[in-house]
Design a protein around this motif. Structure first.
Motif, PDB file in Angstrom:
ATOM      1  N   GLN A   4      -5.244 -12.267  -5.784  1.00  0.00           N
ATOM      2  CA  GLN A   4      -5.061 -11.034  -6.535  1.00  0.00           C
ATOM      3  C   GLN A   4      -5.162  -9.850  -5.590  1.00  0.00           C
ATOM      4  N   ALA A   5      -4.010  -9.216  -5.332  1.00  0.00           N
ATOM      5  CA  ALA A   5      -3.987  -8.065  -4.424  1.00  0.00           C
ATOM      6  C   ALA A   5      -4.182  -6.776  -5.202  1.00  0.00           C
ATOM      7  N   ASP A  88       5.516   2.912   6.659  1.00  0.00           N
ATOM      8  CA  ASP A  88       4.644   1.864   6.115  1.00  0.00           C
ATOM      9  C   ASP A  88       4.872   1.650   4.627  1.00  0.00           C
ATOM     10  N   THR A  89       5.697   2.485   4.031  1.00  0.00           N
ATOM     11  CA  THR A  89       5.975   2.354   2.604  1.00  0.00           C
ATOM     12  C   THR A  89       6.627   1.007   2.311  1.00  0.00           C
ATOM     13  N   ALA A  90       6.027   0.255   1.415  1.00  0.00           N
ATOM     14  CA  ALA A  90       6.513  -1.086   1.087  1.00  0.00           C
ATOM     15  C   ALA A  90       5.642  -1.675  -0.015  1.00  0.00           C
ATOM     16  N   VAL A  91       6.077  -2.802  -0.514  1.00  0.00           N
ATOM     17  CA  VAL A  91       5.216  -3.616  -1.364  1.00  0.00           C
ATOM     18  C   VAL A  91       4.486  -4.591  -0.439  1.00  0.00           C
ATOM     19  N   TYR A  92       3.183  -4.621  -0.533  1.00  0.00           N
ATOM     20  CA  TYR A  92       2.357  -5.455   0.328  1.00  0.00           C
ATOM     21  C   TYR A  92       1.887  -6.687  -0.447  1.00  0.00           C
ATOM     22  N   TYR A  93       2.007  -7.838   0.207  1.00  0.00           N
ATOM     23  CA  TYR A  93       1.620  -9.112  -0.387  1.00  0.00           C
ATOM     24  C   TYR A  93       0.580  -9.802   0.500  1.00  0.00           C
ATOM     25  N   GLN A 105       0.380 -11.335  -5.993  1.00  0.00           N
ATOM     26  CA  GLN A 105       1.410 -10.407  -6.445  1.00  0.00           C
ATOM     27  C   GLN A 105       1.380  -9.200  -5.504  1.00  0.00           C
ATOM     28  N   GLY A 106       2.407  -8.463  -5.449  1.00  0.00           N
ATOM     29  CA  GLY A 106       2.469  -7.331  -4.535  1.00  0.00           C
ATOM     30  C   GLY A 106       1.732  -6.120  -5.049  1.00  0.00           C
ATOM     31  N   THR A 107       1.383  -5.266  -4.111  1.00  0.00           N
ATOM     32  CA  THR A 107       0.803  -3.969  -4.449  1.00  0.00           C
ATOM     33  C   THR A 107       1.583  -2.909  -3.688  1.00  0.00           C
ATOM     34  N   GLN A 108       2.001  -1.879  -4.391  1.00  0.00           N
ATOM     35  CA  GLN A 108       2.881  -0.864  -3.809  1.00  0.00           C
ATOM     36  C   GLN A 108       2.088   0.135  -2.981  1.00  0.00           C
TER      37      GLN A 108
END
Length: 113
Positions: A4-5, A88-93, A105-108
């Motif tokens: 769980q991110a 660095d803007t991205a969805v991080y998993y 799941q990703g975190t924006q």
């Protein structure tokens, strides 16, 4: 195994964020854990990884700004991100390898200039 991110958000360039990835199993049993990111129109890339018994690995562009850390007492993986840049803007998993690869799941993360 569930990951769980959390911790993403909108920040300005130069600011910091800390991402967390809580595992449903003991992280001391997970061989490798890491953070990936996926920006719009780009392939998912490895940002940082930490291996059991080994040192951390970082994407060249985040070296000196990001730190990966794992707290086995809390079964949580962290990514401290300092001096954030718009790139660095991205969805991080987060992910981890036990008997196979597991993904959270990703975190924006959005960094404004």
């Amino acid at each position: 195994v569930q990951l769980q991110a959390s911790g993403g958000g909108l920040v300005q360039a130069g600011e910091s964020l800390e991402l967390s990835c809580a595992a449903s199993v003991s992280t001391s049993t997970i061989q490798t854990m890491g953070w990936y990111r996926e920006a719009p129109g780009k392939q998912r890339e490895l940002v940082a990884a930490i291996m059991r018994g080994g040192g951390p690995h970082y994407l060249e562009s985040v070296k000196g700004r990001f730190t990966i850390n794992k707290d086995d007492a809390k079964n949580t993986l962290y990514l401290q991100m300092n001096s954030l840049e718009p790139e660095d803007t991205a969805v991080y998993y987060c992910n981890g390898f036990l008997d196979k690869w597991y993904w959270g799941q990703g975190t924006q993360v959005t960094v404004s200039s």
